[in-house]
Scaffold this motif. Structure first.
Motif, PDB file in Angstrom:
ATOM      1  N   LYS A  79       0.819  -1.209   0.000  1.00 43.28           N
ATOM      2  CA  LYS A  79       0.000   0.000   0.000  1.00 43.28           C
ATOM      3  C   LYS A  79       0.854   1.262   0.000  1.00 43.28           C
ATOM      4  N   ALA A  80       0.266   2.340  -0.540  1.00 46.28           N
ATOM      5  CA  ALA A  80       0.817   3.688  -0.427  1.00 46.28           C
ATOM      6  C   ALA A  80      -0.133   4.479   0.472  1.00 46.28           C
ATOM      7  N   TYR A  81       0.447   5.257   1.393  1.00 50.61           N
ATOM      8  CA  TYR A  81      -0.325   5.962   2.416  1.00 50.61           C
ATOM      9  C   TYR A  81      -0.106   7.472   2.299  1.00 50.61           C
ATOM     10  N   ARG A  82      -1.198   8.230   2.411  1.00 48.88           N
ATOM     11  CA  ARG A  82      -1.084   9.685   2.438  1.00 48.88           C
ATOM     12  C   ARG A  82      -0.893  10.137   3.883  1.00 48.88           C
ATOM     13  N   HIS A  83       0.177  10.893   4.135  1.00 46.04           N
ATOM     14  CA  HIS A  83       0.507  11.355   5.475  1.00 46.04           C
ATOM     15  C   HIS A  83      -0.114  12.725   5.757  1.00 46.04           C
ATOM     16  N   PRO A  84      -0.107  13.146   7.010  1.00 43.79           N
ATOM     17  CA  PRO A  84      -0.741  14.424   7.371  1.00 43.79           C
ATOM     18  C   PRO A  84      -0.227  15.621   6.579  1.00 43.79           C
ATOM     19  N   VAL A 132      -4.617   8.588  -4.477  1.00 42.78           N
ATOM     20  CA  VAL A 132      -4.339   8.136  -3.118  1.00 42.78           C
ATOM     21  C   VAL A 132      -5.312   8.828  -2.175  1.00 42.78           C
ATOM     22  N   PRO A 133      -6.237   8.087  -1.564  1.00 39.21           N
ATOM     23  CA  PRO A 133      -7.253   8.727  -0.714  1.00 39.21           C
ATOM     24  C   PRO A 133      -6.665   9.206   0.611  1.00 39.21           C
ATOM     25  N   SER A 134      -7.429   9.976   1.335  1.00 38.21           N
ATOM     26  CA  SER A 134      -6.998  10.452   2.649  1.00 38.21           C
ATOM     27  C   SER A 134      -8.147  10.281   3.634  1.00 38.21           C
ATOM     28  N   GLY A 135      -7.795  10.187   4.904  1.00 46.60           N
ATOM     29  CA  GLY A 135      -8.801  10.035   5.950  1.00 46.60           C
ATOM     30  C   GLY A 135      -9.029   8.586   6.318  1.00 46.60           C
ATOM     31  N   GLY A 136      -9.189   8.327   7.620  1.00 47.56           N
ATOM     32  CA  GLY A 136      -9.438   6.973   8.090  1.00 47.56           C
ATOM     33  C   GLY A 136      -8.292   6.048   7.759  1.00 47.56           C
ATOM     34  N   GLU A 137      -8.613   4.810   7.450  1.00 48.47           N
ATOM     35  CA  GLU A 137      -7.594   3.818   7.091  1.00 48.47           C
ATOM     36  C   GLU A 137      -7.575   3.578   5.590  1.00 48.47           C
ATOM     37  N   GLN A 347       2.486   3.578   9.704  1.00 46.66           N
ATOM     38  CA  GLN A 347       2.138   3.600   8.286  1.00 46.66           C
ATOM     39  C   GLN A 347       1.542   4.937   7.854  1.00 46.66           C
ATOM     40  N   TYR A 348       0.735   5.546   8.727  1.00 45.17           N
ATOM     41  CA  TYR A 348       0.071   6.804   8.381  1.00 45.17           C
ATOM     42  C   TYR A 348       0.815   8.040   8.882  1.00 45.17           C
ATOM     43  N   GLY A 349       2.042   7.852   9.351  1.00 45.13           N
ATOM     44  CA  GLY A 349       2.864   8.988   9.716  1.00 45.13           C
ATOM     45  C   GLY A 349       2.449   9.690  10.989  1.00 45.13           C
ATOM     46  N   ARG A 350       1.738   8.975  11.865  1.00 46.89           N
ATOM     47  CA  ARG A 350       1.299   9.578  13.127  1.00 46.89           C
ATOM     48  C   ARG A 350       2.277   9.312  14.265  1.00 46.89           C
ATOM     49  N   ALA A 351       3.267   8.479  14.010  1.00 49.07           N
ATOM     50  CA  ALA A 351       4.245   8.124  15.037  1.00 49.07           C
ATOM     51  C   ALA A 351       5.627   8.041  14.403  1.00 49.07           C
ATOM     52  N   ALA A 352       6.646   8.043  15.243  1.00 51.74           N
ATOM     53  CA  ALA A 352       8.021   7.910  14.759  1.00 51.74           C
ATOM     54  C   ALA A 352       8.203   6.577  14.038  1.00 51.74           C
TER      55      ALA A 352
END
Length: 362
Positions: A79-84, A132-137, A347-352
């Motif tokens: 998967k590819a993830y969109r970060h904040p 690449v969508p954003s929001g949720g999982e 994965q979603y860039g919310r943590a180190a």
């Protein structure tokens, strides 16, 4: 072929902004596809060549194409993830590249060099970044695959091979919250045997699981669990996910790799995350009796499955002909929840990202 040889041929008729927005509002999983795909060809004479990113569309294949007859095919899922900050990242793509090469070896296919594999992903994601969508999982699911494309009848490795990557926007796997799953124990069918293709990510392994999966659905279960083919007592994996067990001493166990179990990238990541969370994790054989009796006695407190699509999924119960045992209260548990949260946060860039798993796509 070097990593820089994927040329880009933009789709002249891409989806409109409105069409794409409607799809991204409710993409589901594996139902819609982006405007482009990556494709390359290998032949015994020329090696890898004709690598390009081009418009998504049908492949023209002869009815004699070898993959239809001899199932010489492998694939990956990632998967590819969109970060904040709106950047887009891939999760451990080098691990998928390495497994793709191991699968190719087992299926007598040519290995795709890691730089070429990575370049195909980066260029495709960059071109289709609006998908690449954003929001949720939500995420963009990427499916690299390779198959024997030589039009011939005869049992030998294909002299021509096609490599492709397609991409599909994916919604939250559990749109209404994480749902614990019921597992059906397959005591008649096995997924893989020693010396077979169980450790490769090849289509035949999934085809052979479908009848057992249908049996699970008939039994009111969500997934099927397979035992080893020799002793019919050791837990291996589900139809498409690896398994973890949380014991009453707060240790964590997962079935050891035996050559018949697929080495999941998520599985390997969880081995590290569980340790990060302060738990002891062991890879060893797990018998179905240990699962059943442990769930009944409370020795096995939690069970969860893991894979790219659903990430981490709590297991509610194990059912077999003549019985069923619930795991804990049937709603998952704190270790499962902690592992799931820790993985998603990275994965979603919310943590180190202490292990350096995330790679910026562009």
């Amino acid at each position: 072929m070097s990593a820089s040889e994927f040329t880009v041929e933009p789709n002249t008729q891409p989806a409109s902004d409105d069409q794409r927005a409607q799809i991204l509002a409710n993409p589901g999983f594996g139902q819609y596809f982006t405007d482009h795909m990556a494709i390359a060809t290998w032949t015994a004479e020329k090696g890898w060549h004709d690598a390009r990113i081009t418009a998504f569309g049908p492949l023209e294949l002869s009815p004699a194409t070898s993959v239809f007859h001899y199932a010489q095919t492998i694939f990956e899922g990632m998967k590819a993830y969109r970060h904040p900050d709106d950047s887009i990242h891939l999760f451990r793509p080098e691990a998928n590249a390495a497994r793709f090469q191991r699968s190719a070896q087992r299926l007598a296919l040519p290995e795709l060099p890691t730089p070429v594999f990575l370049d195909s992903l980066h260029k495709l994601v960059e071109l289709d970044q609006a998908w690449v969508p954003s929001g949720g999982e939500t995420s963009l699911y990427l499916r690299p695959f390779m198959f024997g494309s030589d039009p011939f009848l005869g049992v030998r490795p294909s002299a021509q091979v096609t490599y492709c990557v397609i991409a599909s926007p994916a919604g939250s796997y559990f749109a209404n919250g994480v749902k614990p799953v019921r597992i059906w124990l397959s005591e008649e069918y096995t997924r893989a045997a020693p010396g077979g293709t169980g450790a490769a990510k090849t289509g035949g392994n999934y085809a052979s699981s479908l009848l057992a999966q249908a049996e699970a659905i008939e039994q009111g279960c969500d997934q099927v669990a397979f035992l080893d083919a020799v002793d019919k007592k050791w837990v291996e994996e589900l139809g498409g996910m690896n398994l973890y067990f949380v014991l009453d001493d707060n240790s964590v166990v997962t079935p050891e790799l035996s050559g018949t179990i697929l080495e999941g990238v998520t599985r390997d990541s969880i081995l590290k995350l569980v340790t990060d969370l302060g738990y002891t994790v062991t890879e060893r054989k797990v018998s179905v009796d240990e699962w059943r009796e442990g769930a009944a006695s409370g020795t096995v407190r939690e069970v969860f499955a893991c894979g790219t699509a659903a990430v981490v999924t709590p297991v509610a119960s194990l059912k077999w002909r003549g019985g069923e045992t619930r795991i804990g209260d049937g709603n998952g548990g704190p270790v499962t929840a902690a592992v799931r949260s820790a993985l998603l946060d990275v994965q979603y860039g919310r943590a180190a990202d202490p292990h350096g798993w995330m790679t910026r796509a562009f």
